[in-house]
Design an enzyme around this catalytic site. Structure first.
Site, PDB file in Angstrom:
ATOM      1  CE  LYS A 153      -6.757  43.679  43.189  1.00 56.25           C
ATOM      2  NZ  LYS A 153      -7.455  44.282  42.013  1.00 56.25           N
ATOM      3  CB  CYS A 163      -0.559  59.806  40.513  1.00 55.55           C
ATOM      4  SG  CYS A 163       1.065  59.415  39.866  1.00 55.55           S
TER       5      CYS A 163
END
Ligand code: NAD
Length: 501
Positions: free
Chosen positions: A193, A304
């Site tokens: 996804k 990140c």
């Protein structure tokens, strides 16, 4: 191809001739959503819609999970000869390399990253992930244990079954490739996804898997919003594991969904607020400054491990700030991501731009001093640009030092020596990465031992290869990407006791 071929015109012409794959990819074929719904994917450099993409939900997730389970049970991939699986993944990695230009354009259009970053960073990183994990396939071993003479005891290491991979938009191709490597190498079937902000490259990836000889149903892609398609995948009772990279907030939701459904495994790679420490003894300040600047402004700060908290020894603070400002001006040029001279593109969406700008206001209100940046790009008013920004006079209690901004906003915090720096660095809910610059070997190793982070750099920043682990401590989550350890997250062990008596 020779780098000089990559002109602005080259990329614009190529982008203009691309056809986008906008449906789900299930069981080796493209399918739309049952109800025909779509969502737009928008070019953040212009604000224009690139394409309308199929918007999946429970029905499409269910269809993909059924296809994945069928493929898994058939053994067509999960029990394929290891060297057969190796050959497919090796070919798959080669096909990513030979389709580099198309991947580069797709992710660059979708999320605004400079196209040359795709060529120089994301594509090699993706190719290497698939190649590295392909090479592990016939080295994954179980064990025979030493036990009583009347028994044979062995431990099998087996795939989990159907794995859902939910990935973010900041490195769309590379985050998918980091997870597909170990998930596919160990024989699982996958439902991927992609993030709704960056859906376009995932289908090309799935197509190339088939071209490489991957069986239909082993790698499926369902597009859609997180709270629809992502949630349906995470709540599905026939999914054995979710491999997730994204925000800490959503990582926590996934653990709840697991508890509400079938207790599927959940591995999470979430947010960060990475400290970069520069101690007063470090004698090559220009190098540290260059890494510090790249560490926060690379990829628009949408990383990140963006080194967003720069902890600088008070004795060198003012000098460091001056050099940092000069280096940023030299290195970071805002512009069209398809222009090879652009080193910083727009943020992923207009709403993310708004969020990052709101943090710049918060910084001002908190009393930090805005040294440069803070604006948008006047020549591209419809683009989601934010200038590289620096706050000084920051303390670690300010929101700009504690919360993940996920944009090109650096904070410099003065510190008094290594101990003070480590204490401040550890005062965070996150623990992904951390770096220290020092010539003092004891301070370097003490830092490596005491810092609460999964990835540590000494006298560098963001270095590593496929053997170095990627994952964090604390609320960065429990996942480990890259490295051999990733394999254990996509396998389970089984004890077999054979009575010989
Ligand atoms: P996000 O959490 O908003 O979304 C990530 C993915 O989760 C997307 O595919 C999204 O559709 C999906 N999602 C959202 N809500 C969901 C729900 N309720 N149920 C299921 N799925 C859902 O994150 P983002 O904005 O795409 O990415 C930025 C975040 O990712 C940052 O926090 C960043 O630090 C983190 N990140 C971490 C790493 C790492 O290795 N630790 C790497 C890259 C990015």
């Amino acid at each position: 191809m020779d780098a000089s071929t990559y002109t602005h015109d080259f990329w614009r012409t190529k982008a203009g001739s691309l056809e986008f794959r906008t449906q789900h990819f299930i069981d080796g074929a493209y399918v739309g959503s049952v109800d025909g719904r779509t969502f737009p994917t928008i070019n953040p450099a212009t604000g224009e819609t690139i394409a309308d993409v199929a918007r999946g939900g429970e029905a499409e997730i269910d269809r993909a999970v059924i296809a994945a389970r069928k493929a898994f049970k058939s053994g067509v991939w999960s029990r394929m000869d290891p060297r057969g699986r190796m050959a497919v993944l090796e070919k798959f990695s080669g096909l990513i390399a030979s389709n580099a230009e198309e991947f580069a354009i797709l992710d660059s259009l979708d999320m605004g990253k400079p196209v040359m970053d795709m060529i120089n960073i994301d594509i090699p990183g993706s190719v290497m992930s698939l190649k590295f994990f392909s090479e592990t396939i016939d080295k994954i071993e179980g064990a025979v244990t030493a036990t009583t003479a009347s028994a044979l005891h062995y431990i099998l290491r087996q795939p989990l079954g159907v794995v859902g991979l939910i990935v973010p938009w900041n490195y769309p191709l590379m985050m998918a490739a980091w997870k597909l490597g170990p998930a596919l190498a160990t024989g699982n079937s996958v439902v991927l996804k992609p993030a709704e902000q960056s859906p376009l490259s995932a289908n090309l990836l799935a197509e190339l898997f088939i071209e490489a000889g991957g069986p239909p149903g082993v790698l499926n892609v369902v597009h859609g919003l997180g709270e629809e398609a992502g949630k349906a995948l995470a709540l599905h009772n026939d999914v054995d594991k979710i491999g997730f990279t994204g925000s800490t907030e959503v990582g926590k939701l996934l653990m709840i969904y697991s508890g509400q459904s079938n207790m599927k495994r959940v591995s999470t790679e979430c947010g960060g607020k990475t400290p970069q420490i520069i101690l007063g003894d470090f004698d090559d300040l220009d190098t540290a400054v260059t890494y510090a600047v790249n560490g926060i402004y690379g990829n628009q700060g949408e990383v990140c491990n963006a080194g967003s908290r720069i902890l600088v020894d008070r004795s060198i603070h003012d000098d460091f700030v001056e050099r940092f400002a000069a280096r940023t001006k030299q290195s970071f040029v805002l512009g069209d991501p398809l222009d090879p001279s652009t080193t910083i593109g727009p943020l992923v969406t207009a709403s993310h731009q708004k969020r990052v700008l709101s943090y710049i206001d918060i910084g001002r209100q908190e009393g930090a001093s805005l040294r440069f940046g803070g604006g948008t790009l006047a020549s591209a008013p419809s683009g989601a640009y934010v200038e590289p920004t620096l706050f000084t006079g920051v303390n670690n209690n300010m929101r700009i030092a504690r919360e993940e901004i996920f944009g090109p906003v650096a904070t410099i915090i003065p510190v008094d020596g290594a101990e003070d720096a480590i204490a401040i660095a550890n005062d965070s809910i996150y623990g992904l990465a951390a770096s220290i610059w020092t010539r003092d070997i004891s301070k370097a190793h003490t830092f490596a031992r005491d810092i609460e982070a999964g990835v540590v750099w000494v006298n560098c920043f963001d270095h590593g290869d496929m053997t170095s682990i990627w994952g964090g401590y604390k609320q960065t989550g429990n996942g480990r990407d890259k490295c051999l350890e990733a394999l254990s997250q996509y396998t389970q062990t089984k004890s077999v006791w054979v009575n010989l008596g």
